[in-house]
Design a protein around this motif. Structure first.
Motif, PDB file in Angstrom:
ATOM      1  N   ILE A   1       0.837  -1.208   0.000  1.00 33.61           N
ATOM      2  CA  ILE A   1       0.000   0.000   0.000  1.00 33.61           C
ATOM      3  C   ILE A   1       0.869   1.253   0.000  1.00 33.61           C
ATOM      4  CG2 ILE A   1      -1.634   1.339   1.388  1.00 33.61           C
ATOM      5  CD1 ILE A   1      -2.846  -1.384   2.279  1.00 33.61           C
ATOM      6  N   ARG A   2       1.897   1.256   0.816  1.00 30.99           N
ATOM      7  CA  ARG A   2       2.795   2.411   0.896  1.00 30.99           C
ATOM      8  C   ARG A   2       3.476   2.661  -0.450  1.00 30.99           C
ATOM      9  NH1 ARG A   2       8.272   2.829   3.360  1.00 30.99           N
ATOM     10  NH2 ARG A   2       8.175   0.573   3.584  1.00 30.99           N
ATOM     11  N   TYR A   3       3.921   1.611  -1.087  1.00 34.54           N
ATOM     12  CA  TYR A   3       4.592   1.729  -2.384  1.00 34.54           C
ATOM     13  C   TYR A   3       3.624   2.228  -3.461  1.00 34.54           C
ATOM     14  CZ  TYR A   3       7.542   0.334  -6.345  1.00 34.54           C
ATOM     15  OH  TYR A   3       8.302   0.313  -7.497  1.00 34.54           O
ATOM     16  N   LEU A   4       2.463   1.623  -3.516  1.00 34.03           N
ATOM     17  CA  LEU A   4       1.479   2.003  -4.533  1.00 34.03           C
ATOM     18  C   LEU A   4       0.996   3.434  -4.342  1.00 34.03           C
ATOM     19  CD1 LEU A   4      -0.434  -1.369  -4.668  1.00 34.03           C
ATOM     20  CD2 LEU A   4       0.643  -0.267  -6.635  1.00 34.03           C
ATOM     21  N   ASN A   5       0.809   3.849  -3.105  1.00 34.80           N
ATOM     22  CA  ASN A   5       0.370   5.232  -2.865  1.00 34.80           C
ATOM     23  C   ASN A   5       1.424   6.241  -3.312  1.00 34.80           C
ATOM     24  OD1 ASN A   5      -2.268   4.922  -1.925  1.00 34.80           O
ATOM     25  ND2 ASN A   5      -1.598   4.489   0.164  1.00 34.80           N
ATOM     26  N   ALA A   6       2.699   5.879  -3.184  1.00 33.48           N
ATOM     27  CA  ALA A   6       3.748   6.752  -3.706  1.00 33.48           C
ATOM     28  C   ALA A   6       3.702   6.791  -5.231  1.00 33.48           C
ATOM     29  CB  ALA A   6       5.117   6.267  -3.229  1.00 33.48           C
ATOM     30  N   LEU A   7       3.528   5.638  -5.852  1.00 38.97           N
ATOM     31  CA  LEU A   7       3.450   5.581  -7.316  1.00 38.97           C
ATOM     32  C   LEU A   7       2.258   6.359  -7.861  1.00 38.97           C
ATOM     33  CD1 LEU A   7       4.307   1.800  -7.907  1.00 38.97           C
ATOM     34  CD2 LEU A   7       5.758   3.764  -8.451  1.00 38.97           C
ATOM     35  N   LEU A   8       1.173   6.365  -7.108  1.00 44.60           N
ATOM     36  CA  LEU A   8      -0.033   7.075  -7.553  1.00 44.60           C
ATOM     37  C   LEU A   8       0.187   8.577  -7.665  1.00 44.60           C
ATOM     38  CD1 LEU A   8      -2.748   5.113  -5.557  1.00 44.60           C
ATOM     39  CD2 LEU A   8      -2.728   5.423  -8.043  1.00 44.60           C
ATOM     40  N   GLN A   9       1.216   9.080  -7.023  1.00 45.97           N
ATOM     41  CA  GLN A   9       1.491  10.523  -7.065  1.00 45.97           C
ATOM     42  C   GLN A   9       2.484  10.906  -8.158  1.00 45.97           C
ATOM     43  OE1 GLN A   9      -0.419  12.569  -5.230  1.00 45.97           O
ATOM     44  NE2 GLN A   9      -1.384  10.610  -4.670  1.00 45.97           N
ATOM     45  N   VAL A  10       3.076   9.913  -8.827  1.00 45.24           N
ATOM     46  CA  VAL A  10       4.123  10.205  -9.814  1.00 45.24           C
ATOM     47  C   VAL A  10       3.561  10.816 -11.089  1.00 45.24           C
ATOM     48  CG1 VAL A  10       5.934   9.195 -11.260  1.00 45.24           C
ATOM     49  CG2 VAL A  10       5.628   8.409  -8.893  1.00 45.24           C
ATOM     50  N   GLY A  11       2.396  10.321 -11.514  1.00 42.07           N
ATOM     51  CA  GLY A  11       1.804  10.828 -12.752  1.00 42.07           C
ATOM     52  C   GLY A  11       1.757   9.815 -13.876  1.00 42.07           C
ATOM     53  N   PHE A  12       1.948   8.529 -13.566  1.00 43.02           N
ATOM     54  CA  PHE A  12       1.786   7.495 -14.581  1.00 43.02           C
ATOM     55  C   PHE A  12       0.346   7.478 -15.072  1.00 43.02           C
ATOM     56  CE2 PHE A  12       5.213   5.768 -11.831  1.00 43.02           C
ATOM     57  CZ  PHE A  12       6.231   5.757 -12.774  1.00 43.02           C
ATOM     58  N   ASP A  13       0.157   7.133 -16.340  1.00 39.59           N
ATOM     59  CA  ASP A  13      -1.212   7.044 -16.847  1.00 39.59           C
ATOM     60  C   ASP A  13      -1.976   5.928 -16.144  1.00 39.59           C
ATOM     61  OD1 ASP A  13      -3.130   7.715 -19.395  1.00 39.59           O
ATOM     62  OD2 ASP A  13      -3.179   5.570 -18.924  1.00 39.59           O
ATOM     63  N   THR A  14      -1.330   4.783 -16.033  1.00 37.26           N
ATOM     64  CA  THR A  14      -1.982   3.592 -15.484  1.00 37.26           C
ATOM     65  C   THR A  14      -1.013   2.873 -14.563  1.00 37.26           C
ATOM     66  OG1 THR A  14      -3.307   3.346 -17.508  1.00 37.26           O
ATOM     67  CG2 THR A  14      -3.131   1.416 -16.079  1.00 37.26           C
ATOM     68  N   ILE A  15      -1.551   2.260 -13.519  1.00 40.35           N
ATOM     69  CA  ILE A  15      -0.739   1.431 -12.623  1.00 40.35           C
ATOM     70  C   ILE A  15      -1.352   0.036 -12.566  1.00 40.35           C
ATOM     71  CG2 ILE A  15       0.056   1.084 -10.257  1.00 40.35           C
ATOM     72  CD1 ILE A  15       0.250   4.080  -9.959  1.00 40.35           C
ATOM     73  N   ASP A  16      -0.568  -0.939 -12.983  1.00 35.15           N
ATOM     74  CA  ASP A  16      -0.940  -2.353 -12.892  1.00 35.15           C
ATOM     75  C   ASP A  16      -0.629  -2.766 -11.456  1.00 35.15           C
ATOM     76  OD1 ASP A  16      -1.008  -5.119 -12.950  1.00 35.15           O
ATOM     77  OD2 ASP A  16       0.339  -5.329 -14.667  1.00 35.15           O
ATOM     78  N   PHE A  17      -1.654  -2.722 -10.608  1.00 33.13           N
ATOM     79  CA  PHE A  17      -1.416  -2.732  -9.159  1.00 33.13           C
ATOM     80  C   PHE A  17      -1.554  -4.086  -8.499  1.00 33.13           C
ATOM     81  CE2 PHE A  17      -5.938  -2.974  -8.987  1.00 33.13           C
ATOM     82  CZ  PHE A  17      -6.259  -3.457  -7.736  1.00 33.13           C
ATOM     83  N   GLY A  18      -2.330  -5.012  -9.086  1.00 36.29           N
ATOM     84  CA  GLY A  18      -2.589  -6.281  -8.412  1.00 36.29           C
ATOM     85  C   GLY A  18      -3.304  -7.249  -9.330  1.00 36.29           C
ATOM     86  N   SER A  19      -3.671  -8.395  -8.782  1.00 34.71           N
ATOM     87  CA  SER A  19      -4.371  -9.380  -9.610  1.00 34.71           C
ATOM     88  C   SER A  19      -5.338 -10.197  -8.766  1.00 34.71           C
ATOM     89  CB  SER A  19      -3.378 -10.305 -10.315  1.00 34.71           C
ATOM     90  OG  SER A  19      -2.556 -10.978  -9.385  1.00 34.71           O
ATOM     91  N   PHE A  20      -6.469 -10.502  -9.380  1.00 35.04           N
ATOM     92  CA  PHE A  20      -7.470 -11.356  -8.756  1.00 35.04           C
ATOM     93  C   PHE A  20      -7.304 -12.757  -9.347  1.00 35.04           C
ATOM     94  CE2 PHE A  20      -9.063  -7.113  -8.148  1.00 35.04           C
ATOM     95  CZ  PHE A  20      -9.596  -7.139  -6.866  1.00 35.04           C
ATOM     96  N   VAL A  21      -6.346 -13.479  -8.803  1.00 39.93           N
ATOM     97  CA  VAL A  21      -6.022 -14.828  -9.264  1.00 39.93           C
ATOM     98  C   VAL A  21      -5.952 -15.750  -8.057  1.00 39.93           C
ATOM     99  CG1 VAL A  21      -4.759 -13.983 -11.290  1.00 39.93           C
ATOM    100  CG2 VAL A  21      -3.533 -14.392  -9.153  1.00 39.93           C
ATOM    101  N   SER A  22      -5.807 -17.029  -8.311  1.00 32.29           N
ATOM    102  CA  SER A  22      -5.746 -18.000  -7.225  1.00 32.29           C
ATOM    103  C   SER A  22      -4.539 -17.731  -6.336  1.00 32.29           C
ATOM    104  CB  SER A  22      -5.638 -19.413  -7.794  1.00 32.29           C
ATOM    105  OG  SER A  22      -5.270 -20.334  -6.778  1.00 32.29           O
ATOM    106  N   PRO A  23      -4.746 -17.598  -5.013  1.00 34.85           N
ATOM    107  CA  PRO A  23      -3.610 -17.396  -4.105  1.00 34.85           C
ATOM    108  C   PRO A  23      -2.673 -18.599  -4.081  1.00 34.85           C
ATOM    109  CG  PRO A  23      -5.649 -17.756  -2.881  1.00 34.85           C
ATOM    110  CD  PRO A  23      -6.040 -17.594  -4.317  1.00 34.85           C
TER     111      PRO A  23
END
Length: 292
Positions: free
Chosen positions: A35-57
């Motif tokens: 969460i900490r890493y992604l929240n920092a990335l969200l402020q950079v200005g990338f168009d899209t962030i591939d943040f996670g996946s809904f797949v079998s654990p």
């Protein structure tokens, strides 16, 4: 001459892929760190962030906490859109329920061996999944991104040539997939392959947006990226520090193309708007802490 752009609008789409960086990491990255890493990335200005996946654990234990991670993201004030990877209809049904997610990404391998390893389905079964997931996306106002994985060859001895890639790209266009990313899953692509595929597809199917998800080494990243740019590609995936690779592919992974190398080159060509340098440095600092 490149036309003047509105503030914050780039001629190209840059997608940052922390999910791809994290999914094969050797130990579990705590949810709070993600969460900490992604929240920092969200402020950079990338168009899209591939943040996670809904797949079998069981298949990808690192992504078992994607729902919890999503709940912790601070999206207010960020212009970045979220993309989640799914491998089947069940995952798509879960992903489309989240309003915060704009894109669902499905890895469609043109290597039969890898499709079985990665999604536990044949290519024919996966094609049906594409159609079913596309229906879900339309119904829930999401956009489906198809990754043609092993798009430039495979390590399994499965039949491959450029015509196979072009065939499956056409099949996706027929199904009205709007974004198709050519994925260099194990880093086999040559600049010549990248150029030929993109030039052919962009010319043949103007209704679709073709991107690249390139894996590379420090020795060949620039030639691959330059080939894609010269071919007219406008969508590029990368990951900070060049980390990543599909854990379902092979033991020796070739990492993602390093976004920190891509950014200066794209900006030098006036293809990318100015990013938040402070947020980028903070993201790199956090990456240095968690990817150890």
């Amino acid at each position: 001459m490149i036309p003047a752009q509105s503030p914050g609008v780039s001629p190209v789409t840059l997608v940052e892929c922390p999910r791809d960086a994290m999914q094969g990491w050797s130990h579990f990255i705590p949810t709070a760190d993600k969460i900490r890493y992604l929240n920092a990335l969200l402020q950079v200005g990338f168009d899209t962030i591939d943040f996670g996946s809904f797949v079998s654990p069981k298949a990808i234990p690192q992504m078992a906490d994607t729902k919890e991670v999503l709940e912790g993201l601070q999206l207010t004030g960020s212009r970045s859109k979220l993309l989640s990877i799914i491998a089947n209809v069940r995952g798509a049904e879960e992903a489309v329920l989240h309003e915060e997610i704009s894109y669902l990404g499905f890895p469609f391998s043109i290597s039969p061996t890898f499709q079985l390893r990665n999604t536990n389905s044949t290519i024919e079964e996966s094609l049906q999944r594409v159609e079913d997931i596309q229906e879900l996306c339309i119904k829930h106002n999401k956009e489906l991104v198809i990754y043609l994985s092993m798009g430039f060859g495979n390590p399994y001895g499965d039949e491959y040539d450029a015509e196979i890639l072009l065939y499956w790209a056409e099949e996706m266009v027929k199904r009205e997939i709007g974004i198709i990313s050519l994925a260099d899953t194990v880093g086999l692509a040559t600049p010549q392959q990248v150029s030929f595929a993109l030039e052919t597809l962009i010319r043949s199917y103007p209704s679709a947006l073709f991107g690249v998800h390139l894996h590379s080494t420090p020795a060949n990243w620039e030639r691959k990226l330059q080939a894609a740019i010269n071919a007219g590609c406008t969508r590029f995936d990368g990951a900070l520090k060049g980390i990543g690779g599909c854990p379902m592919a092979q033991d020796e992974l070739v990492g993602n193309m390093d976004t920190t190398l891509m950014i200066p080159l794209l900006q030098e060509k006036a293809l990318l708007h100015e990013l938040n340098e402070k947020a980028l440095q903070e993201s790199l600092r956090i990456a240095a802490e968690i990817f150890v």
